[in-house]
Design an enzyme around this catalytic site. Structure first.
Site, short mmCIF file in Angstrom:
data_model
loop_
_atom_site.label_atom_id
_atom_site.label_comp_id
_atom_site.label_asym_id
_atom_site.label_seq_id
_atom_site.Cartn_x
_atom_site.Cartn_y
_atom_site.Cartn_z
N ASP B 112 0.87 -1.18 0.00
CA ASP B 112 0.00 0.00 0.00
C ASP B 112 0.90 1.23 0.00
OD1 ASP B 112 0.77 -0.76 2.67
OD2 ASP B 112 -0.59 0.80 3.42
N GLU B 177 -0.08 -0.86 5.77
CA GLU B 177 1.03 -0.33 6.57
C GLU B 177 0.89 1.16 6.79
OE1 GLU B 177 4.96 1.28 7.69
OE2 GLU B 177 3.82 1.79 5.91
#
Lengths: 485, 485
Positions: B112, B177
């Site tokens: 991400d 994250e």
């Protein structure tokens, strides 16, 4: 809904006929307002400039269809912050009648709007006029599209009924009011001896009532709008990787913004409050007589407590005292959610409302000096740049003028009450220009409701104010023709 | 470009062959990075959740094509601020080899990214990988897509050359994250005795070097992220019409934010700095020996002056001191141009980086108490709500551990230099969880450049770091297999 009376000083005035005509065209008036609201004519966003242009053309088209003498006036270029220029929206002028035996009234209005989006918290789509319980919700509905249409429909009603207009009517409709009427001041100066040569009075309907009682407005605040930019690193930084190594521009910006206003709302910039003309006893008495329900107002805007606890103080701070509002910060993270960034360049937007005897030029100097001193004191390596992007002066008229007497009579005709004589906290930059350049008496004749939510979410115009307002305008043209000056 | 040497303690290790293979596949590696960067897998924006899901599937697909034992693990739901829930992106696990005579290394990474848009000031389209002078510009290029790919390509290179993997390799790749690894901690706890049962070491490559010299990282700061919302009127108000009658939420918010940080960058929230473990003499000596050019750093981030003028102080404030960063304000006007609004509800986003011995639970209490007291002191009728939306602890490892010796050897093999032993100012929330739950030694082995612009505009990964980094990982797997513990 309409209380029919013969106007106070009219013999042949066919008000009843006009009122009936207006009532029977309500749905048509709502539909054209829907068309106008659908145009996202946001003048503060250059991306929306084509919509503003289209709005000006639609306005001109409507007036042309009524056989007005219409012009789309080129008012030059707008310079953008990056130094490039784009054309300003054209200004629409129109004329109905040129009988030199009649007075000539010039109606000012604007058809640009403030930004709006559903995400800001609108209950409805802001550009889709939505009819709920007699209220017409949509951006620009009250500010200022419905009032402009109400004036147009007034002329149209006279025409359609074959009633001669009691005065010559001119229109000047612009598309840059929400950014400070760029280009209009120069245009007014240029046309002072042409378009404005035969104008006797100027009427502006770009504000609202104070309560459920109709109002006449004799003053507006001006506005000085500032951008304060603090610049640090050359790009945004990861706040984990770099946090602790740089003085962050946001910290500096917040630090200097915090020096402008006390927790209780007092302006702390030296010189600002000192310039305000003191309130006279007569003024105080006028304020005391105004119908204004503090509790109603408090509930309407939905705060727990107002800044001032008595009516005179509250109204004074709305109308004849300056205020500082911090509107927001550009360049920082403003979306929902979280982002761990050190913004490199942040620009605060704030504005200071202007009242007599403040001078925008002085205010610009005071604000810059104050913020620069506060910034210097921090000893930061970042850079500050303060720019005044708008400096609009306040406007104040004499509420004893016959124009206001005519206003009272028209209000009496339509609503059978005395209007409040009020001032307006907002700014209509062009009022002061008309006063200084055209030098003809001005009246503000509002038809917006006190709770219309201008510039806010869920802006609306009530059907009641829209329709009765149109009747008020119809009666007003007659009253102006009857003035004994 | 690659300096070929026989690895220090290898007899049969075919590093030269691996390095050649990696060099000859550079363009293929760049193309797959291009495909990955094109996916706008922004985890902080729920609107982009489908892109994150797609990114997880692409990652799983790639690993499956390499005959890995791959799973897409459901880690539950995310609760949104409005109380609704949406599924969290699945976590990808993969396994290559299960030879019980070999050590097992678990590689953690994430796919991400932080938000990015051209309007933020990118020179290129952030999701269109752009190759300029050997740098690959794109959001997520360095954080963390290229490092994840470099690890995948490492395993692939061994496979394609028919060289036996010297260790078993596991992958755990997540897609949350950037929001604080939601769901991953619970998943790690659940799979402690299954997926993690045979894991000997954990390797994380989610950070960057300090200079042009390669680095091994033995600590990260944690992060406590706060939303502070001040609520006043029920809707935004026109600043002209209503300015002067209400205490504006922006004024209150700016007032309390300003109490957190001194002009010179000191944290003023009681208790925060007191909790920080003092710097030992040994630590200071290590910091002094680190290769770090202050002037180079200053020029790179582009500030006129850094917050600290000596190297040890500066590095200490990056790595082992807390910082407060104010990221921005939601709910106020943040677009270019001007708007005359009193925002009704404004939410400041700020975060405090965490270091030993701070405790996020304590920090939450300290921040809330401090802001609430500052707010109460203002005597405002508005309402404040402070929420800690993330509380990630710092992580600290023992840089004497054999894992770091293996790292030094691998750096020597590929770059023929000694690495810097550094800490990282950013936060990798899961590091602390691995430490506490899995309880196996962890190393951070970065391949990102010092100037990669993580979370900022113009993020990039250089071709050099990407390709040499892949070789570093190839060498590292061998070194881990040779450790004498």
């Amino acid at each position: 809904r309409v209380r029919l009376r013969l106007p106070s000083n009219a013999h042949s005035f066919q008000f009843e006929e006009l009122a009936k005509y207006i009532d029977s065209h309500e749905e048509e008036y709502v539909e054209i307002l829907r068309d106008w609201v659908a145009v996202e004519s946001v003048s503060t966003d250059v991306q929306k400039r084509p919509d503003v242009e289209r709005m000006m053309e639609m306005t001109a088209e409507k007036l042309k269809n009524m056989q007005g003498k219409v012009e789309l006036v080129d008012v030059g270029q707008q310079e953008l912050p990056d130094g490039t220029t784009i054309p300003l929206p054209k200004v629409v002028t129109a004329q109905f009648g040129s009988d030199s035996s009649k007075r000539t009234v010039c109606i000012y209005g604007h058809v640009d709007v403030q930004p709006a989006s559903k995400e800001d918290g609108w209950a409805t789509e802001p550009y889709n006029l939505t009819d709920l319980n007699g209220n017409l919700y949509g951006r620009g509905a009250s500010d200022n599209k419905a009032p402009v249409l109400a004036w147009i429909h007034t002329v149209e009603a006279y025409q359609k009924l074959g009633i001669e207009l009691p005065v010559n009517v001119k229109f000047i409709i612009e598309g840059m009011e929400e950014t400070g009427s760029d280009g209009l001041e120069a245009m007014v100066k240029v046309q002072k001896d042409s378009f404005f040569a035969d104008v006797d009075y100027i009427v502006i309907s770009d504000c609202g009532w104070l309560s459920r009682r109709p109002a006449l407005t004799y003053g507006t605040r001006g506005n000085c709008y500032f951008h304060a930019a603090v610049e640090g690193p050359k790009e945004d930084l990861h706040s984990g990787v770099h946090g602790g190594t740089v003085i962050e521009p946001m910290t500096d910006l917040i630090g200097i913004l915090n020096t402008m206003i006390s927790p209780s709302g007092q302006i702390l910039i030296p010189g600002i409050c000192e310039a305000v003309s003191p309130m006279t006893e007569k003024e105080r008495a006028t304020y005391e007589s105004i119908e204004f329900d503090m509790e109603d107002y408090r509930q309407n805007i939905g705060v727990e407590r107002l800044m001032h606890s008595n009516k005179v103080e509250l109204l004074a701070h709305r109308w004849r005292q300056p205020t500082v509002s911090i509107h927001g910060i550009e360049g920082a993270f403003s979306d929902p959610g979280s982002k761990t960034v050190i913004p490199a360049r942040v620009i605060a937007k704030f504005s200071i409302r202007q009242v007599p005897d403040m001078d925008p030029k002085e205010v610009e100097k005071q604000v810059k000096e104050h913020l620069e001193a506060a910034f210097a004191k921090r000893g930061t390596p970042n850079k500050l740049k303060v720019t005044m992007v708008l400096g609009a002066k306040p406007w104040l008229a004499d509420p004893q003028h016959l124009l206001y007497e005519a206003g009272k009579a028209a209000v009496k005709t339509v609503f059978n009450v005395e209007p409040d004589l009020v001032r307006e906290g907002g700014t209509i930059p062009i009022a002061r220009t008309f006063q200084e350049v055209v030098d003809k008496p001005i009246i503000m004749l509002p038809i917006g409701g006190f709770d219309d939510g201008l510039h806010s979410q869920n802006e609306k115009m009530s059907r009641y104010n829209y329709i009765e307002g149109t009747k008020l305008f119809a009666a007003y043209l007659h009253e102006v023709s009857q003035m004994k000056d």
